[in-house]
Design a protein around this motif. Structure first.
Motif, short mmCIF file in Angstrom:
data_model
loop_
_atom_site.label_atom_id
_atom_site.label_comp_id
_atom_site.label_asym_id
_atom_site.label_seq_id
_atom_site.Cartn_x
_atom_site.Cartn_y
_atom_site.Cartn_z
N SER A 1 0.81 -1.22 0.00
CA SER A 1 0.00 0.00 0.00
C SER A 1 0.84 1.27 0.00
N HIS A 2 2.12 1.16 0.37
CA HIS A 2 3.00 2.33 0.41
C HIS A 2 3.80 2.50 -0.89
N ALA A 3 3.61 1.61 -1.83
CA ALA A 3 4.37 1.69 -3.08
C ALA A 3 3.96 2.89 -3.90
N ASP A 4 4.91 3.46 -4.61
CA ASP A 4 4.67 4.62 -5.47
C ASP A 4 4.34 4.13 -6.88
N TRP A 5 3.09 3.72 -7.07
CA TRP A 5 2.69 3.18 -8.35
C TRP A 5 2.66 4.24 -9.45
N ALA A 6 2.33 5.49 -9.06
CA ALA A 6 2.20 6.54 -10.07
C ALA A 6 3.53 6.93 -10.69
N GLY A 7 4.63 6.76 -9.93
CA GLY A 7 5.93 7.20 -10.42
C GLY A 7 6.70 6.15 -11.19
N VAL A 8 6.08 5.00 -11.45
CA VAL A 8 6.79 3.90 -12.12
C VAL A 8 6.94 4.20 -13.61
N ASP A 9 8.14 4.09 -14.11
CA ASP A 9 8.40 4.20 -15.54
C ASP A 9 8.32 2.78 -16.13
N TRP A 10 7.12 2.41 -16.56
CA TRP A 10 6.91 1.02 -16.99
C TRP A 10 7.70 0.70 -18.25
N HIS A 11 7.92 1.64 -19.11
CA HIS A 11 8.71 1.38 -20.31
C HIS A 11 10.13 0.97 -19.93
N ALA A 12 10.76 1.73 -19.03
CA ALA A 12 12.12 1.40 -18.58
C ALA A 12 12.14 0.10 -17.81
N THR A 13 11.04 -0.12 -17.03
CA THR A 13 10.97 -1.36 -16.24
C THR A 13 10.93 -2.58 -17.15
N TRP A 14 10.00 -2.57 -18.14
CA TRP A 14 9.91 -3.75 -19.01
C TRP A 14 11.13 -3.90 -19.90
N SER A 15 11.78 -2.79 -20.22
CA SER A 15 13.04 -2.87 -20.96
C SER A 15 14.09 -3.60 -20.13
N ALA A 16 14.17 -3.26 -18.84
CA ALA A 16 15.13 -3.93 -17.96
C ALA A 16 14.80 -5.40 -17.79
N VAL A 17 13.48 -5.71 -17.69
CA VAL A 17 13.08 -7.12 -17.59
C VAL A 17 13.51 -7.88 -18.83
N GLY A 18 13.27 -7.26 -20.00
CA GLY A 18 13.66 -7.92 -21.25
C GLY A 18 15.15 -8.13 -21.35
N VAL A 19 15.94 -7.13 -20.93
CA VAL A 19 17.39 -7.28 -20.95
C VAL A 19 17.82 -8.42 -20.03
N SER A 20 17.24 -8.50 -18.84
CA SER A 20 17.64 -9.55 -17.89
C SER A 20 17.25 -10.93 -18.40
N ILE A 21 16.03 -11.05 -18.91
CA ILE A 21 15.60 -12.36 -19.43
C ILE A 21 16.45 -12.76 -20.63
N GLY A 22 16.67 -11.83 -21.55
CA GLY A 22 17.46 -12.15 -22.74
C GLY A 22 18.89 -12.48 -22.41
N SER A 23 19.54 -11.68 -21.56
CA SER A 23 20.94 -11.93 -21.23
C SER A 23 21.10 -13.22 -20.43
N ALA A 24 20.15 -13.46 -19.50
CA ALA A 24 20.23 -14.70 -18.70
C ALA A 24 20.04 -15.92 -19.60
N SER A 25 19.15 -15.81 -20.59
CA SER A 25 18.92 -16.95 -21.49
C SER A 25 20.13 -17.20 -22.38
N VAL A 26 20.73 -16.14 -22.92
CA VAL A 26 21.93 -16.32 -23.74
C VAL A 26 23.07 -16.87 -22.89
N ALA A 27 23.24 -16.32 -21.69
CA ALA A 27 24.30 -16.82 -20.80
C ALA A 27 24.07 -18.28 -20.45
N ALA A 28 22.80 -18.65 -20.19
CA ALA A 28 22.50 -20.05 -19.86
C ALA A 28 22.81 -20.97 -21.03
#
Length: 611
Positions: A32-59
């Motif tokens: 309930s204390h999270a700052d949902w309004a200030g989330v940059d979802w574009h940057a967030t999903w970009s970071a998720v994609g980078v982590s999933i992609g890099s982890a998969s290539v590394a694996a």
């Protein structure tokens, strides 16, 4: 009923599980204390994609290189390999930031590699992959090494005798057996790569991976702004956990079925014997030195049903492996008819090999086992499936079969390749006596039906007598005696051979006069054989039915033991230190009691021998 000792273990497990779950539970009230309004979802999903992609290539990189490295570490005994195994595990012990610093020494813009590639290995997707590969690879390598170490080498041996070359054995047998543990290591490596922060932030601050982006948001905007970023991480963790539970549930592990004594009798059927030369013979000259043990034997039997008998550690199994080509024959030869098998690798010897536990591949069904041999004859396989009572078992895995069923599957697999030489390494050693007797008789019936040469390794004299026409008796790697079963069992050349064969009423003596042998001081045996001259050293044997308890018997003995074998009662009595065993249903005998015995001279066999 649970054992008392399990209670403290349960509490320890509960405490650790509670601690691991507590942080997730503690985060729930903070949503309930999270700052949902200030989330940059574009940057967030970009970071998720980078982590999933890099982890998969590394694996993928870790899988391609880590499995061969784990196999090499498991199979090599070199001191340098052991040192390499230590080094590749060091990233597990290093702080992640230290790993990042080490990678900068190698890949940074001022290193020779960095200059050669124009600095593209830092602050790039490639840099993230390289950092994650360095820190996550040990998880798969350790898992692969442990998995390959746990694979019984007998599977590779059996696959070799079924005609498969080393590459085929690795990809079709060793790797599939080790794969469940390797898969777990791969999952750990992927998760470690996905969550890697320390090495990544040192090597590739940009583009942002999810751990680095989470740290940036936390440093710039505080905990409330960072909390929404936990959702992708938790979501991926839940998916991974669900996949783990699903894959675990999909692996149906059936308990071993009881053996209900359903081994069918093997009935000879005209026209179904293996196509082999009825006059085919085996001749071996084997030599092998391992440490202080050396094997050096030669044998050229003339029949097709053979047995090698000896005590544990005598070299029986080694001899069988040398015949199969699974170990190097340092000097000598293995000839099957006119063919010199010693010049061929095991996969080209066209033999059948059954180790003690039958060597059924745990990941293959019965049908797959029978189709596995190179050059397997499907028609022959179908015949043996029906002939050995396996038609209803073709879809089962080995752990779903009884011991007797496993043995029949292994037999069918060997016979489906038209092998002219079948090698059995104590195939009944792990079975109880009734089941062992049934299967021995079943194998004996099969031996009569097929034209292949069979070699049985055993330490059981009764088994050798049942399944062989000729035997080789060895001890400490040396031949003690060879010959037809009847000859060896009736006339062992030494007392040691007699002991190994478990023979009774056998001993040595000196001929006093023709027909009279002194076997102990003041104790002579009468024999109807008068062909030996006074002073000759001989061996003798008395048939148990030629020993008769009689109140007028000339020999007084002390009863030392009373026992039962095969449902018949036997009495052991000592006459002047010499043991005699005879069958008797007289219930009046008592241990340490006295008895008088008569020995029929016609039942005393005498031959030239040594002590």
């Amino acid at each position: 009923m649970k054992q008392p000792a399990a209670q403290p273990l349960l509490w320890l497990a509960v405490l650790l599980a509670a601690y691991l779950c507590a942080p997730f539970l503690a985060s729930i009230p903070q949503i309930s204390h999270a700052d949902w309004a200030g989330v940059d979802w574009h940057a967030t999903w970009s970071a998720v994609g980078v982590s999933i992609g890099s982890a998969s290539v590394a694996a993928l990189v870790i899988l391609v290189g880590g499995v061969p490295l784990g196999y090499w570490l498991a199979r090599s005994s070199s001191r340098w390999t052991a040192l390499l195994g230590f080094v590749v595990q060091l990233p597990l012990a290093l702080p992640p930031l230290t790993s990042g610093v080490l990678l900068l020494f190698l890949l940074g813009p001022y290193s020779w590699i960095g200059r050669a590639v124009g600095g593209t290995l830092t602050d790039s997707f490639a840099g993230i992959v390289l950092a994650e590969t360095f820190v996550a690879a040990p998880f798969l390598i350790v898992a692969a090494r442990s998995a390959f170490l746990s694979v019984d080498p007998v599977f590779d041996d059996v696959a070799a005798t079924l005609g498969h070359h080393p590459g085929s054995r690795f990809f079709r047998v060793t790797l599939p057996i080790a794969w469940p543990a390797i898969r777990a290591g791969l999952a750990l490596a992927w998760l470690r790569a996905f969550g890697e922060f320390g090495a990544t932030v040192m090597v590739a601050y940009h583009p942002y991976s999810l751990p680095v982006y989470t740290y940036v948001v936390f440093g710039g905007q505080g905990l409330p702004a960072m909390m929404p970023l936990l959702l992708p991480t938790l979501g991926i963790a839940v998916v991974c956990a669900a996949l783990s539970v699903y894959s675990r549930g999909a692996r149906a592990v059936a308990s071993e079925l009881p053996d209900n004594g359903d081994e069918p009798a093997v009935v000879a059927t005209a026209g179904t014997t293996l196509s082999a030369d009825a006059g085919l013979t085996l001749a071996i000259r084997l030599a092998r030195h391992i440490g202080t043990f050396s094997l050096d034997i030669a044998w050229a039997p003339s029949s097709r049903r053979l047995a090698i008998i000896g005590p544990s550690g005598s070299g029986k199994s080694m001899a069988l492996r040398l015949i199969a080509g699974l170990e190097s024959n340092e000097r000598g030869a293995v000839r099957l008819g006119q063919l010199d098998l010693g010049t061929l690798p095991p996969e080209r010897r066209q033999i059948g090999y059954m180790p003690q536990d039958y060597g059924l591949f745990p990941h293959m069904t019965v049908d797959q086992q029978l189709a596995f041999p190179v050059g397997a004859d499907r028609a022959s396989a179908r015949f043996w499936v029906e002939h050995l009572g396996l038609a209803t078992l073709t879809g089962r895995l080995p752990q779903q079969l009884s011991f007797g069923q496993r043995q029949r599957v292994a037999l069918a697999r060997a016979l489906s390749r038209h092998s002219q030489l079948l090698l059995f390494d104590e195939p009944f050693a792990a079975l109880d006596t009734p089941r062992r007797r049934r299967l021995q008789q079943s194998l004996r019936d099969l031996q009569r039906e097929i034209a292949a040469i069979t070699v049985i390794v055993t330490h059981d004299p009764d088994e050798a007598a049942l399944l062989a026409d000729e035997v080789l008796v060895i001890e400490q790697g040396r031949v003690l005696q060879t010959g037809p079963v009847e000859e060896v069992f009736e006339r062992p050349c030494t007392m040691r051979v007699a002991d190994l064969l478990g023979l009774h009423n056998v001993g040595t003596g000196i001929v006093k006069t023709p027909g009279e042998i002194e076997i102990a001081e003041g104790f002579t045996l009468q024999t109807s054989d008068r062909s030996f001259h006074p002073g000759q050293q001989v061996m003798w044997r008395v048939g148990s039915r030629s020993i008769t308890p009689s109140v007028s018997g000339p020999h007084t003995g002390t009863i030392s033991a009373i026992g039962t074998r095969h449902g018949e009662r036997y009495v052991n009595a000592k006459v002047k230190g010499v043991s005699f065993e005879f069958a008797s249903q007289d219930g009046g005998f008592r241990e340490n009691g006295q008895c008088r015995l008569a020995i029929d001279p016609d039942g005393v066999t005498v031959w030239a021998g040594a002590a």
